[in-house]
Design a protein around this motif. Structure first.
Motif, short mmCIF file in Angstrom:
data_model
loop_
_atom_site.label_atom_id
_atom_site.label_comp_id
_atom_site.label_asym_id
_atom_site.label_seq_id
_atom_site.Cartn_x
_atom_site.Cartn_y
_atom_site.Cartn_z
N THR A 190 0.83 -4.19 -7.33
CA THR A 190 2.07 -4.24 -6.55
C THR A 190 2.47 -5.68 -6.25
N GLU A 191 3.73 -5.83 -5.82
CA GLU A 191 4.18 -7.13 -5.31
C GLU A 191 5.18 -6.88 -4.19
N GLY A 192 5.35 -7.91 -3.37
CA GLY A 192 6.30 -7.77 -2.27
C GLY A 192 6.79 -9.13 -1.82
N TRP A 193 7.90 -9.13 -1.09
CA TRP A 193 8.37 -10.40 -0.52
C TRP A 193 8.93 -10.13 0.88
N GLU A 212 0.96 12.41 -7.05
CA GLU A 212 0.66 13.09 -5.80
C GLU A 212 -0.02 12.06 -4.91
N PRO A 213 0.41 11.88 -3.62
CA PRO A 213 -0.19 10.83 -2.80
C PRO A 213 -1.72 10.91 -2.72
N GLU A 214 -2.35 9.74 -2.95
CA GLU A 214 -3.81 9.63 -2.83
C GLU A 214 -4.08 8.49 -1.85
N VAL A 215 -5.26 8.48 -1.24
CA VAL A 215 -5.64 7.34 -0.40
C VAL A 215 -5.88 6.16 -1.34
N CYS A 216 -5.28 4.99 -1.02
CA CYS A 216 -5.40 3.81 -1.87
C CYS A 216 -5.86 2.59 -1.08
N PRO A 217 -7.18 2.33 -1.00
CA PRO A 217 -7.63 1.13 -0.30
C PRO A 217 -7.24 -0.15 -1.07
N PHE A 262 -4.47 -2.22 -5.55
CA PHE A 262 -5.01 -1.08 -4.81
C PHE A 262 -5.78 -0.17 -5.74
N MET A 263 -6.79 0.50 -5.17
CA MET A 263 -7.60 1.41 -5.96
C MET A 263 -7.17 2.84 -5.67
N ARG A 264 -7.05 3.64 -6.70
CA ARG A 264 -6.74 5.06 -6.50
C ARG A 264 -8.03 5.80 -6.24
N GLY A 324 0.83 -1.22 0.00
CA GLY A 324 0.00 0.00 0.00
C GLY A 324 0.86 1.26 0.00
N SER A 325 1.95 1.23 0.77
CA SER A 325 2.87 2.37 0.81
C SER A 325 3.54 2.57 -0.55
N ALA A 326 3.93 1.44 -1.17
CA ALA A 326 4.56 1.52 -2.50
C ALA A 326 3.59 2.12 -3.50
N ALA A 327 2.31 1.75 -3.38
CA ALA A 327 1.29 2.28 -4.29
C ALA A 327 1.15 3.79 -4.12
N ILE A 328 1.07 4.25 -2.88
CA ILE A 328 0.91 5.69 -2.62
C ILE A 328 2.11 6.48 -3.15
N LEU A 329 3.31 5.92 -2.92
CA LEU A 329 4.53 6.64 -3.33
C LEU A 329 4.73 6.67 -4.84
#
Lengths: 149, 159
Positions: free
Chosen positions: B116-119, B77-82, B136-138, B68-73
């Motif tokens: 996104t992806e993560g490990w 411009e940062p948006e809320v991303c559920p 995530f949704m913008r 979620g943090s990666a998505a926002i960054l």
């Protein structure tokens, strides 16, 4: 269901919520977020207490999506154990969650359905909702578990 | 936005999320392409006390927050991303007593959605305990609270 599938996780009489709640000493994180088992009529349900430390979005406020996932994963594992006598602890191999609505800071309930109780792999579906709005789930999840060798 | 601003903003973001604050989630690194968050392998996070293993759900919390943090960054411009959905694959058990690290990155940025992806790993990054995929949704600037970007990153207006 294939008859041979039942050897490792025999479906016996389901354990009661009281028995399941005795297991939380072994699951500190489930206790930290406030998970409990409860019985509603014939059905075994799980409840997540509305702790302010479980909030992920303070603006709404809404529960952290990861906490909702952890709650539903706990429900999946305990529900499988409840239906198989609780002698073995299955391992989660994958977990997938769809978020349908934001979960508000109020009690959250979950019910589990065993899709397949295999000799090696178990498939469980979990639905979570709040209040009386069972027909409007906040999240739906699915997990695969394996019995340890 | 500079990496310094991203790091400061993300650290502030962690303190604003009550559950992350309770877990004491830390920001290890942030770059243009990815970020690393971490958690202690605390006794409170155990899911199997007999074998001293970390709860899979705690790994999901770490993954959801990192992705979620990666998505926002990744946004202009940062948006809320559920989170729309999240999938976790548990490659091996995570042990209590060892620190947990999660690296997350955006794989595709679309108009309405961020993929996104993560490990997650403990001792060696090339020996992950879990792999995750999050969508995530913008919410868009109009549905993001005014001052969100300013509050987090000290930036405002058009990036």
């Amino acid at each position: 269901m294939n008859e041979s599938d039942l050897q490792s996780g025999q479906l016996g009489e389901r354990l009661t919520a009281t028995t399941i709640n005795g297991w939380f000493d072994l699951i500190p994180y489930a206790r930290l977020i406030g998970v409990q088992a409860l019985e509603q009529g014939d059905e075994l349900l799980f409840q997540l207490q509305p702790e302010s430390s479980n909030v992920g979005n303070p603006l709404l406020p809404a529960l952290h999506g990861g906490v909702v996932a952890a709650f539903m994963e706990t429900a999946a594992v305990l529900s499988v154990m409840a239906h198989t006598g609780g002698k073995r602890v299955p391992k989660v191999i994958d977990f997938s969650i769809d978020y349908l609505r934001s979960a508000r800071l109020e009690p959250t309930l979950a019910s589990c359905q065993l899709g397949r109780l295999g000799k090696r792999v178990v498939n469980v579906s979990v639905a979570a909702w709040q209040g009386e709005r069972r027909d409007e789930p906040v999240a739906l999840a699915r997990a695969h578990l394996v019995w340890p060798e | 936005m500079t990496n310094e601003q991203r790091l400061t903003g993300l650290k502030r973001f962690m303190t604003l999320i009550p559950h992350c604050k309770m877990l004491n989630m830390q920001v290890e690194a942030v770059s243009e392409t990815d970020l690393v968050l971490s958690l202690e392998g605390d006794q409170r996070f155990v899911g199997n006390a007999r074998d001293q293993l970390i709860h899979g759900g705690l790994l999901t919390v770490l993954m959801d927050t990192a992705c979620g943090s990666a998505a926002i960054l990744a946004l202009p411009e940062p948006e809320v991303c559920p989170t729309v959905d999240l999938r976790m694959d548990h490659y091996r058990a995570a042990s209590a007593g060892q620190r947990l690290f999660c690296r997350a990155r955006v794989t595709h940025l679309a108009r309405q959605i961020v993929f996104t992806e993560g490990w997650i790993w403990q001792q060696q990054e090339d020996h992950p305990v879990a792999k995750g995929t999050g969508t995530f949704m913008r919410l868009g600037p109009e549905r993001t609270p005014k001052g969100f970007a300013q509050h987090l990153f000290g930036t405002g207006g058009a990036a």
